[in-house]
Design an enzyme around this catalytic site. Structure first.
Site, mmCIF file in Angstrom:
data_model
loop_
_atom_site.group_PDB
_atom_site.id
_atom_site.type_symbol
_atom_site.label_atom_id
_atom_site.label_comp_id
_atom_site.label_asym_id
_atom_site.label_seq_id
_atom_site.Cartn_x
_atom_site.Cartn_y
_atom_site.Cartn_z
ATOM 1 N N GLU A 31 43.937 40.283 25.134
ATOM 2 C CA GLU A 31 43.651 39.256 25.910
ATOM 3 C C GLU A 31 42.973 38.016 24.149
ATOM 4 O OE1 GLU A 31 40.596 39.410 29.677
ATOM 5 O OE2 GLU A 31 41.521 40.912 29.457
ATOM 6 N N GLU A 56 36.991 42.331 42.272
ATOM 7 C CA GLU A 56 35.798 42.588 40.866
ATOM 8 C C GLU A 56 35.248 41.975 40.155
ATOM 9 O OE1 GLU A 56 40.803 43.082 39.364
ATOM 10 O OE2 GLU A 56 39.928 41.340 37.332
ATOM 11 N N ASN A 65 33.486 40.879 36.462
ATOM 12 C CA ASN A 65 34.210 40.528 35.448
ATOM 13 C C ASN A 65 32.906 39.980 34.399
ATOM 14 O OD1 ASN A 65 34.568 40.069 32.772
ATOM 15 N ND2 ASN A 65 36.820 38.440 33.456
ATOM 16 N N TYR A 84 45.327 30.535 32.419
ATOM 17 C CA TYR A 84 45.170 29.612 31.184
ATOM 18 C C TYR A 84 46.328 28.778 30.686
ATOM 19 C CZ TYR A 84 41.892 33.896 30.855
ATOM 20 O OH TYR A 84 40.761 35.165 30.945
ATOM 21 N N SER A 144 42.266 39.728 33.368
ATOM 22 C CA SER A 144 42.756 38.515 33.361
ATOM 23 C C SER A 144 44.004 38.221 34.278
ATOM 24 C CB SER A 144 43.175 37.995 32.070
ATOM 25 O OG SER A 144 41.742 37.530 31.292
ATOM 26 N N GLY A 167 35.794 34.500 31.296
ATOM 27 C CA GLY A 167 35.692 33.280 30.097
ATOM 28 C C GLY A 167 35.239 32.045 29.678
ATOM 29 N N ARG A 179 30.841 36.945 36.200
ATOM 30 C CA ARG A 179 31.264 36.151 37.553
ATOM 31 C C ARG A 179 32.501 37.448 37.788
ATOM 32 N NH1 ARG A 179 36.476 34.689 35.549
ATOM 33 N NH2 ARG A 179 37.547 35.517 36.561
ATOM 34 N N ASP A 212 35.076 38.007 41.795
ATOM 35 C CA ASP A 212 36.880 36.918 42.591
ATOM 36 C C ASP A 212 36.362 38.333 44.072
ATOM 37 O OD1 ASP A 212 36.879 36.017 40.048
ATOM 38 O OD2 ASP A 212 38.143 37.694 39.134
#
Length: 307
Positions: free
Chosen positions: A22, A268, A270, A211, A148, A274, A250, A252
């Site tokens: 990443e 999951e 994070n 992205y 990601s 980002g 964050r 999801d």
């Protein structure tokens, strides 16, 4: 060294890039964070993290390290351990929470222990995965320790053959029951869940959807029943706490509308989301009245070591 309360950070080193899959995303995050921190009045040194990281940080003598790294080494507890050893306050989660969140299997164990809804999953070697269905289709195959949506395979219902994995996939992967439905996400800032975003894509929310310009559309706040929004907010905060996260995270979700609350699944968390102004977590902060420079400033002030 508990945190930055009581002292003022003047010089901030922004870690970005690094050697993970990443890298490009991290470079983008790092550039945006560095610019925002300069706008907020800090002296900023942008640092592409490499094998000489220890020496370069020693030369820079920052008051705080802003961790804008993504992926392995940057969000799995490795760089956090280096910063702990050096006694440098840093942003986002600490060693344990970072390593737990990056290891999808152990993170799911923590979520399940906290009573959060997750789907069945197993760890298997690639030879086993390619030899036959490890779980009944539909299921997902993905690395156990990447973010990601790097290297995600979806095996559809009715598939006759198991997937053929690319050479880039690790030798051991996670196989997880596919959770259908809408992609929802919630950012947590400290002890506060911000709001719910509905991520609209054509198909799977993979690396390109995340992205590539036009790859996805964010509906914020999500147009969903109040019960589902409240559950997402509660579950995200509980996930943040179950892993021992700090700063910004964050979480999801997938939500199958036909099943109501029973169709809400936590995918999951994070710990290094980002960090461009249009990324999901900063976008939610802005929705709640926190500008991008203010968010970066808050993260610096929240930075700590040994916490």
């Amino acid at each position: 060294m508990a945190g930055m309360s009581g002292r003022t950070a003047r010089k901030v080193a922004v870690l970005m890039g690094g050697p993970s899959a990443e890298r490009e995303v991290s470079l983008s995050s790092g550039r945006e964070c560095a610019a925002a921190l300069r706008e907020a009045g800090y002296e900023v040194v942008a640092l592409d993290a490499g094998p000489d990281l220890f020496t370069r940080l020693n030369d820079i003598h920052p008051d705080v390290v802003f961790n804008a790294l993504h992926g392995r080494w940057g969000e799995d507890g490795c760089v956090q351990g280096v910063l702990e050893w050096m006694g440098l306050p840093y942003t986002h989660s600490g060693v344990l929470a970072s390593s737990l969140a990056m290891d999808k299997t152990r993170a799911k164990m923590a979520f399940a222990a906290a009573g959060l809804p997750v789907v069945q999953s197993v760890i298997a070697d690639r030879a086993t995965v390619e030899a036959g269905h490890v779980l009944p289709p539909p299921y997902v195959v993905k690395p156990n320790n990447e973010g990601s949506s790097v290297g995600v395979y979806i095996v559809q219902a009715g598939a006759n053959a198991p997937p053929r994995l690319s050479e880039a996939m690790p030798d051991v992967v996670m196989v997880e029951t596919y959770a259908p439905g809408r992609e929802l996400t919630v950012a947590v800032m400290g002890d506060r869940a911000l709001c719910v975003t509905d991520i609209v894509t054509q198909g799977w929310y993979d690396y390109d959807a995340k992205y590539t310009v036009g790859g996805s559309r964010h509906v914020i706040p999500a147009v969903i029943p109040a019960e589902i929004a409240a559950a997402c907010m509660e579950y995200a905060l509980r996930a943040h706490q179950a892993l021992g996260c700090r700063g910004l995270s964050r979480t999801d979700f997938r939500w199958d509308e036909e099943r109501g609350l029973d169709g809400l699944i936590l995918l999951e968390t994070n710990t290094q989301p980002g960090m461009t102004p249009t990324s999901l977590a900063p976008e939610q902060a802005a929705q709640c009245g926190v500008s991008f420079p203010e968010l970066c400033d808050w993260l610096v002030k929240d930075a700590s070591c040994n916490r």
